[in-house]
Design an enzyme around this catalytic site. Structure first.
Site, short mmCIF file in Angstrom:
data_model
loop_
_atom_site.label_atom_id
_atom_site.label_comp_id
_atom_site.label_asym_id
_atom_site.label_seq_id
_atom_site.Cartn_x
_atom_site.Cartn_y
_atom_site.Cartn_z
CG PHE A 115 -0.40 0.52 2.40
CD1 PHE A 115 0.39 -0.39 3.25
CD2 PHE A 115 -0.51 1.91 2.78
CE1 PHE A 115 0.93 0.12 4.51
CE2 PHE A 115 -0.02 2.46 3.94
CZ PHE A 115 0.60 1.71 4.79
CE LYS A 116 5.19 1.14 4.58
NZ LYS A 116 4.26 -0.10 4.85
CG ASP A 117 3.83 0.84 -4.76
OD1 ASP A 117 4.85 1.13 -4.60
OD2 ASP A 117 3.38 -0.54 -4.86
#
Ligand SMILES: *Cc1c(COP(=O)(O)O)cnc(C)c1O
Length: 476
Positions: A115-117
């Site tokens: 999810f960091k993207d």
């Protein structure tokens, strides 16, 4: 909109967005927060999502917080950050129903499958835009135990105004994570493996940051989760997930969020403060239960790294939640003096702070909707197996922490678990649970066979500084 520090003094300046974008931590050691949470126009956002898609909703939400980038430019930045090409799907964040009121919001379809993207892709575009506007360059120095480093590197790829030096503990990341980072051959991105554990890498980074001359000379900055732009980017997917789970604007939904640094769920708190109809925000931890302990007892006690367990959901192996101060700031009525005393003095000296028995702590479930739970390796493995058997879906170990906790707290409203990584990143735990290798998306075929570039650094901070300095002379 201006931004203030959680530990500021009444006379400290309040800054516009682009200044806090590049600043990271406030000079007083606090975290920047927006001075207010503007209300969401839900009917309008529902129309925008249906007609124009995710990037347009991102623009609508961000424009409430960013008034020092012209509207057309901000719209273009969002459009470049959230493409079907990078996220494999027009939806960017699809939502699916498992059953029994349990839903998944798929946050991990970006370039590095975590999810960091979603935040990093926007941060990369914002950095490039703002640095060009200022005719400046930036040197990002960071340490990673896995997901953050690769998300940052993929986001900064091909952006000549940004250089990245990313430290990681030698041989400690998963085979997939190592292949993902070290196969980046861009000359502006330097992977550095450091013997030891994650904290040894982190300590080197801190040493460089504590040298103001060096820091200024090479314009060294950070991309860690305290960056306010990452937080605001994450508010967007709560809005989109809510829109995709509901058909009416008064329908309430709960979210369950696998948590480590409190970054992801802090964005949920902001979305709720902006009026998103969120019933409960359920925080899920693994065996590292610092945050679950706070929400169940009122005592926030950070742990030493030697007291931090290595688990099979490693991105949540965190014992000091760097974004927690932002929620505490709101909880304590935005009283900067009190936050300064609690986080700047007491937490530093005693390693803990105690809000049990305070009127503020008692308001948390009602006023803020927070609940929490924890899960163990055995829970994760059982949940991965059950979700696979019952619904035919394979989830990663971090998402499994969320589903485990969510299942114990189901109510009348839909419960949306945020999927934070794809199972392919953590294959050994998946094999343990269901006996087969997780699916590998086409873009990761042959990843482990690509040529790699990584240097090993054993000479401490002096060698690190020499490496950074030499890279500038090499390209001058
Ligand atoms: C970073 C990460 C988390 C924890 O998110 P926080 O914002 O630190 O709470 C959970 N799962 C995965 C896969 C991650 O990469």
């Amino acid at each position: 909109m201006r931004y203030l520090s959680t530990r500021g003094t009444p006379d400290a300046p309040r800054l516009p967005f682009c200044d806090v974008l590049l600043a990271g931590l406030a000079p007083d050691g606090g975290l920047y927060v927006p001075e207010s949470y503007p209300p969401l126009d839900l009917p309008r956002l529902r129309r925008v999502l249906a007609e124009e898609g995710y990037a347009a909703v991102a623009y609508e939400v961000l424009s409430l917080y960013v008034d020092d980038i012209p509207a057309d430019d901000l719209r273009a930045i969002c459009a470049r950050a959230y493409t079907a090409e990078a996220f494999g799907d027009e939806a960017i964040v699809p939502v699916s129903e498992l059953g029994n009121g349990l839903w998944l919001a798929h946050l991990s379809n970006g370039p590095t499958a975590a999810f960091k993207d979603l935040a990093m892709q926007l941060l990369g575009q914002l950095f490039e835009y703002e640095l060009e506007r200022r005719h400046e360059t930036l040197t990002i120095l960071g340490a990673t135990s896995g997901d953050t480093g690769s998300a940052a590197e993929y986001a900064m790829l091909g952006k000549p105004s940004v250089r990245v030096f990313m430290l990681s503990p030698q041989g400690r990341m998963s085979a997939f994570q190592q292949a993902q980072m070290f196969s980046i051959l861009d000359p502006h991105i330097v992977n550095i493996a450091v013997p030891g554990v994650f904290d040894d890498s982190q300590d080197l980074v801190k040493e460089v940051f504590s040298d103001p001359d060096f820091k200024q000379r090479y314009a060294i900055g950070a991309v860690n989760s305290i960056n306010v732009a990452r937080l605001l980017a994450q508010v967007v997917y709560y809005v989109v997930a809510w829109l995709r789970t509901t058909s009416r604007d008064d329908e309430r939904v709960s979210f369950c969020v696998p948590s480590g640094n409190f970054g992801n769920i802090c964005a949920g708190h902001i979305a709720r403060e902006m009026g998103l109809p969120v019933e409960r925000l359920v925080l899920a931890t693994n065996e590292n239960t610092v945050l679950h302990e706070f929400f169940s007892t009122g005592v926030y006690r950070v742990r030493a790294s030697s007291e931090t367990y290595e688990t099979s959901s490693p991105s949540m192996d965190i014992s000091k939640a760097s974004n927690f101060e932002r929620f505490a700031f709101d909880l304590l009525g935005r009283d900067q003096e009190r936050v300064r005393d609690l986080f700047g003095v007491r937490l530093r000296e005693a390693g803990e702070l105690d809000l049990s028995g305070t009127p503020e702590f008692a308001t948390i479930p009602g006023r803020y909707g927070f609940m929490s739970g924890a899960s163990t390796h055995a829970d994760r493995v059982r949940t991965i197996r059950e979700v696979h058997d019952r619904y035919g879906v394979v989830i990663d170990p971090h998402t499994a922490d969320g589903v485990t906790v969510a299942q114990g707290l189901l109510g009348a409203e839909p419960m949306v678990v945020l999927e934070t990584a794809l199972p392919v990143k953590f294959a050994p735990t998946i094999v343990e649970a269901i006996g087969v290798e997780p699916d590998r998306p086409a873009r990761f075929e042959g990843l482990e066979d690509l040529p790699r570039r990584v240097m090993v650094l054993s000479g401490g901070v002096d060698e690190l500084k020499a490496v950074i300095g030499a890279s500038f002379r090499g390209s001058a």
